[in-house]
Every structure is written in C-alpha cells, then in structure tokens.
Write a protein that holds these residues in place. Structure first.
Motif, PDB file in Angstrom:
ATOM      1  N   UNK A   8       0.838  -1.202   0.000  1.00 34.33           N
ATOM      2  CA  UNK A   8       0.000   0.000   0.000  1.00 34.33           C
ATOM      3  C   UNK A   8       0.868   1.246   0.000  1.00 34.33           C
ATOM      4  N   UNK A   9       0.419   2.255  -0.754  1.00 32.31           N
ATOM      5  CA  UNK A   9       1.048   3.570  -0.750  1.00 32.31           C
ATOM      6  C   UNK A   9      -0.013   4.600  -0.390  1.00 32.31           C
ATOM      7  N   UNK A  10       0.304   5.459   0.559  1.00 31.29           N
ATOM      8  CA  UNK A  10      -0.584   6.541   0.945  1.00 31.29           C
ATOM      9  C   UNK A  10       0.093   7.850   0.557  1.00 31.29           C
ATOM     10  N   UNK A  11      -0.585   8.661  -0.249  1.00 27.83           N
ATOM     11  CA  UNK A  11      -0.035   9.949  -0.692  1.00 27.83           C
ATOM     12  C   UNK A  11      -0.715  11.050   0.110  1.00 27.83           C
ATOM     13  N   UNK A  12       0.036  11.688   0.988  1.00 26.78           N
ATOM     14  CA  UNK A  12      -0.509  12.768   1.801  1.00 26.78           C
ATOM     15  C   UNK A  12      -0.693  12.350   3.244  1.00 26.78           C
ATOM     16  N   UNK A  13      -0.048  13.089   4.157  1.00 29.97           N
ATOM     17  CA  UNK A  13      -0.087  12.743   5.582  1.00 29.97           C
ATOM     18  C   UNK A  13      -1.083  13.617   6.327  1.00 29.97           C
ATOM     19  N   UNK A  14      -2.325  13.637   5.827  1.00 29.56           N
ATOM     20  CA  UNK A  14      -3.388  14.388   6.478  1.00 29.56           C
ATOM     21  C   UNK A  14      -4.150  13.537   7.472  1.00 29.56           C
ATOM     22  N   UNK A  15      -5.361  13.968   7.771  1.00 25.20           N
ATOM     23  CA  UNK A  15      -6.133  13.321   8.829  1.00 25.20           C
ATOM     24  C   UNK A  15      -6.732  11.986   8.411  1.00 25.20           C
ATOM     25  N   UNK A  16      -6.652  11.650   7.137  1.00 23.60           N
ATOM     26  CA  UNK A  16      -6.984  10.289   6.689  1.00 23.60           C
ATOM     27  C   UNK A  16      -5.711   9.490   6.463  1.00 23.60           C
ATOM     28  N   UNK A  17      -4.711  10.128   5.862  1.00 20.97           N
ATOM     29  CA  UNK A  17      -3.506   9.410   5.470  1.00 20.97           C
ATOM     30  C   UNK A  17      -2.679   8.881   6.616  1.00 20.97           C
ATOM     31  N   UNK A  18      -2.514   9.677   7.678  1.00 17.49           N
ATOM     32  CA  UNK A  18      -1.670   9.248   8.804  1.00 17.49           C
ATOM     33  C   UNK A  18      -2.218   7.998   9.492  1.00 17.49           C
ATOM     34  N   UNK A  19      -3.478   8.016   9.974  1.00 17.40           N
ATOM     35  CA  UNK A  19      -3.957   6.808  10.659  1.00 17.40           C
ATOM     36  C   UNK A  19      -4.090   5.611   9.728  1.00 17.40           C
ATOM     37  N   UNK A  20      -4.410   5.856   8.446  1.00 23.30           N
ATOM     38  CA  UNK A  20      -4.543   4.745   7.504  1.00 23.30           C
ATOM     39  C   UNK A  20      -3.194   4.058   7.293  1.00 23.30           C
ATOM     40  N   UNK A  21      -2.142   4.836   7.060  1.00 23.13           N
ATOM     41  CA  UNK A  21      -0.815   4.247   6.843  1.00 23.13           C
ATOM     42  C   UNK A  21      -0.366   3.456   8.060  1.00 23.13           C
ATOM     43  N   UNK A  22      -0.580   4.018   9.211  1.00 24.06           N
ATOM     44  CA  UNK A  22      -0.173   3.346  10.451  1.00 24.06           C
ATOM     45  C   UNK A  22      -0.924   2.033  10.650  1.00 24.06           C
ATOM     46  N   UNK A  23      -2.236   2.070  10.446  1.00 23.28           N
ATOM     47  CA  UNK A  23      -3.045   0.861  10.665  1.00 23.28           C
ATOM     48  C   UNK A  23      -2.768  -0.213   9.620  1.00 23.28           C
ATOM     49  N   UNK A  24      -2.540   0.193   8.382  1.00 24.90           N
ATOM     50  CA  UNK A  24      -2.210  -0.788   7.346  1.00 24.90           C
ATOM     51  C   UNK A  24      -0.899  -1.492   7.670  1.00 24.90           C
TER      52      UNK A  24
END
Length: 464
Positions: A8-24
């Motif tokens: 998985x790649x998350x582009x953007x460390x906003x309020x969706x991107x940060x928790x999503x990347x961490x949980x994935x």
C-alpha cells in the motif's frame, strides 16, 4: 532506477492518510507514506489546530474588553501577537512531531518526504525533498493530498502580497485594516479574530448574504453578532481590481450591491474565496483516474476511484471538507479492506462547527432543504437569551433551531449559534443517531444549569 514494491502507498499525511498508513502497516501490509510538506495536513498545520489556538487568545481579548460588565475591573491589557504566534507554533509543532515519531516507529511503514506523481496505473515517481528520486509501486494506492486556497483572477491581485489561510498565521504585526474576500468559515473566523486583536476588518461576500447554505434566519443572526463587534460586511460585493497607492496602501475597486463601483483602502488582503484540490502535480491521467470539472477526484460510495485499487480520501475528493469527514473516510476504507466490512459514505451524518464566537454548530438538513424536499416538518426555535446558563455567564447572543418530522417526531437537523454551540449540536446528533424523538428530549432530565438543558425549552416551542 530500481522500483520498490509495497502492498500500500498513501499519498498525503493528512487526517486520513496518517492513521490509515499506520493501521495498514500494523495489519502486516508493507506501506509507504508520502508527504511533500508537513505531517498532519491542513488541519494540524494551517487549519484547525493553529486557528483554534489563536481564536482562544482572541476570545480572552474579547472577555478582557467587557470585564466591567461582569464586575471585574482590569487595569488595561495589550495584545502581544508574537507571543500568540509562538504559543500557536508550539502547539502545532507538538502535534506534528508527535505524529511523525509514531509513524517512524511503526514497523513496516516507510515515511518518504517528497512529491509524488503517477508514472502508470500503480507506479509512482517521488521527487525526494532531500534530493534524488524514488520509484515505487503498490497494489493499493490511497490519495489524501487535500486542498489549497483558491486564488481568484482579479486584476492586480498578484501585485499586492495577499494573504491566505496559511500565510496569515505567520503575521508578526496586527493589520491596521484587514480586507477579507469571502464570507464563509475561513473568512469569518479570521475576521472576528483579528478584529478582537485590534484590526479594522471588512468582509466582502459575493453572495447576497453570509453563509448562503444556511437558513436565512441563521445567517442574519450571525451577521448581526459580527456587525455588533464592528466588523463591516458587504454582501453582493465583487472586487474588480487591486493596486497600491503612493503610501504603499492597498486600494480595492469593488462593485457593490448598489451596482456602483466603490474604492476601499486597506493594509492587508486575505483571500478566503474557497479551496481547490491538490491534484495537478499527481499526473493522474497517467493512471487513468477520473476528475470532475473542478479537479476533484471522482469516487464511489466506498471511496474507490474508477481505477480498481486506487482510492481518494479527505478534501481531495470533493464534498464536505472537514477533518472529521477525512478521518471517517479512513475508517471506512480500512475496515472494508482489512476487516471485510461493507461500509460506505451514503447517509453518514455530516456535523460541523464554525468557531466564530459564539460558535455555529450544524447537523442534518436545514429548514430550506426540508421545504425543498416537501417534507411534513415543524420548526423549533429558542433565543439564547432564554437559556439560563447563557444568562448566568452573559453569553446570550445567538439562537437554537431544530427541524423535526411532524409525523415521526424524529429530529431532521439542527443549527445552534451560541456559546458551546458545537457541543449542544453534538447532543442532538446523538439523539438523531439513536432515533430519540424530540418529544422525549422535551421532558428529558438534564443537569441544571447546563446549555444542553435548554433543549427542553427548545422543543417545548413546538405545538403538537
């Protein structure tokens, strides 16, 4: 250049991107998080966190200015804007650094600082901030790049060093006269803040009234509150041109409601005319991802684009642009992909709060929307002057309003302008979520004296 493959790649460390990347990553997925600027996105760096910190200082100035009314006499006070900025910066840095520390300590998660663009459907090129380029691919790609200030095409605007919601947070001197283009959330919050810091403030709104999506009585109530604080508001106003005079002041040529052109001189201009998505640099055409006519990414109810495995979350996909919506986007996508659920964005509540003082808390539909839908509805209203708690603390500005279904007695929507308006609104949201009807709230036992207790009286205004 060697290609690194991720799950998985998350582009953007906003309020969706940060928790999503961490949980994935914690779910065992090899994950990359790409951020071109700061961890936390608009909310932490340019939005909720810094502005609400500064609004808190502005409220103290407002309260200090009316201390005689409360029988407390203060022998003068002064506004120290550099100290206010320093406090704000400390809060922002603490939030930003704390999130980065958690991300960098998460096993299976790589944090890349740089700007990403699509090479093909599932492959990205990342120009790294510290030099060099990385090429990475993944089966899942999540876009959370957010929005930036819309800069309207106005003759001379580029020549006057205008402010945005980002640059205004770095001022070290209080503007003598702040002219604000736009009469919605950003413009109104900053306008009241700087008026309380000592600026002369003029707000230009192109629509016929402030907050045109709200009911007219709500708009008028808030307009009256702001004008009572000596904020000048011009509706149906369009800026034609900017220029600087011989003294270095900014002169604006404005087409006013009377159809005539007027000149207004100010020291600073804040552009708060809307937001545009950060999608251009992504080169989404290389991935075949569809955009709407304003550049927002098109998604379905599950937040997936037209390309399988590519998702968009938060403001970049259009719709309600709120931190809590972005966060909820993350929970929907994560639970569906990792936990096998089937959640979607249909019919989710969209509460929001504008942090003027008093606040405007909103959830559900307006009276105008109920009328347009031809619903059988009733309206409950209550002036904050009739709220015991408000009278006791001298916070009687504002009103409460609720829209209810006349047949089922369900609450359909609410608008609360008042001290702690967002908290009162949240009580009604919980009632709506739980199916609690207004006649039950009418006789509910609330603690006295609280603001929520006034919901008794709000619904007693409805004649059954």
């Amino acid at each position: 250049m060697e290609n690194t493959y991720y799950d998985a790649i998350v582009i953007g460390a906003g309020q969706a991107g940060v928790p999503l990347a961490k949980k994935l990553a914690k779910a065992g997925k090899k994950t990359a998080l790409i951020e071109k600027r700061y961890i936390g996105g608009t909310c932490v760096n340019d939005g909720c966190t810094p502005t609400k910190a500064m609004i808190a200082s502005a409220r103290l100035a407002y309260l200090a200015g009316r201390e005689d009314d409360m029988g407390v006499h203060i022998d003068g006070f002064k506004i120290d804007l550099p100290a206010i900025i320093k406090r704000k910066d400390g809060i922002v840095k603490n939030a930003r650094d704390g999130s980065l520390q958690v991300l960098e300590s998460t096993k299976g998660l790589d944090v890349l600082f740089g700007e990403a663009s699509f090479i093909s459907e599932k492959t990205l090129s990342v120009i790294l901030n510290n030099g060099g380029t990385a090429e990475i691919s993944a089966g899942w790609i999540f876009i959370d790049t957010g929005t930036v200030a819309l800069i309207p095409e106005i003759d001379g605007l580029e020549d006057i060093e205008y402010l945005t919601n980002t640059s205004i947070l770095e001022l070290t001197e209080i503007p003598e006269h702040l002219l604000i283009i736009g009469g919605n959330y950003i413009g109104l919050e900053f306008g009241q803040m700087f008026k309380r810091f000592g600026s002369k403030v003029t707000i230009l709104e192109k629509s016929e009234r402030l907050l045109k999506k709200e009911d007219k009585d709500i708009s008028e109530c808030l307009t009256n509150i702001l004008t009572e604080e000596k904020i000048t508001i011009h509706n149906s106003a369009h800026v034609q041109k900017f220029k600087k005079n011989a003294d270095g002041k900014i002169v604006a040529a404005i087409r006013m409601e009377d159809g005539k052109d007027h000149q207004l001189t100010c020291s600073h201009v804040l552009v708060a005319a809307g937001r545009v998505p950060q999608t251009k640099a992504l080169n989404l055409h290389n991935a075949g991802v569809e955009l709407d006519d304003k550049g927002f990414i098109k998604v379905d109810g599950y937040l997936e684009t037209n390309v399988k495995g590519i998702y968009a979350l938060g403001d970049v996909k259009g719709g309600p642009q709120f931190t809590h919506i972005a966060y909820n986007d993350y929970t929907i996508v994560y639970r569906n992909l990792i936990e096998g659920t089937n959640y979607n964005t249909a019919d989710r509540p969209v509460p929001y709060c504008m942090f003027t003082d008093p606040q405007l808390g909103r959830v559900g539909i307006t009276e105008q929307e109920a009328k347009n839908q031809k619903l059988n509805y009733k309206i409950a209203t209550l002036s904050m002057e009739r709220v015991a708690r408000a009278a006791e603390v001298s916070e009687t500005r504002g009103m409460m309003k609720a829209v209810v279904d006349a047949d089922s007695k369900q609450i359909l929507g609410a608008a609360i302008i008042g001290e702690q308006g967002g908290e009162i609104m949240s009580v009604l949201q919980m009632a709506m979520e739980g199916g609690i009807t207004y006649d039950r709230i009418r006789y509910c036992v609330f603690a006295h004296p609280t603001y929520s207790e006034s919901l008794n009286n709000l619904f007693m205004s409805i004649e059954d």
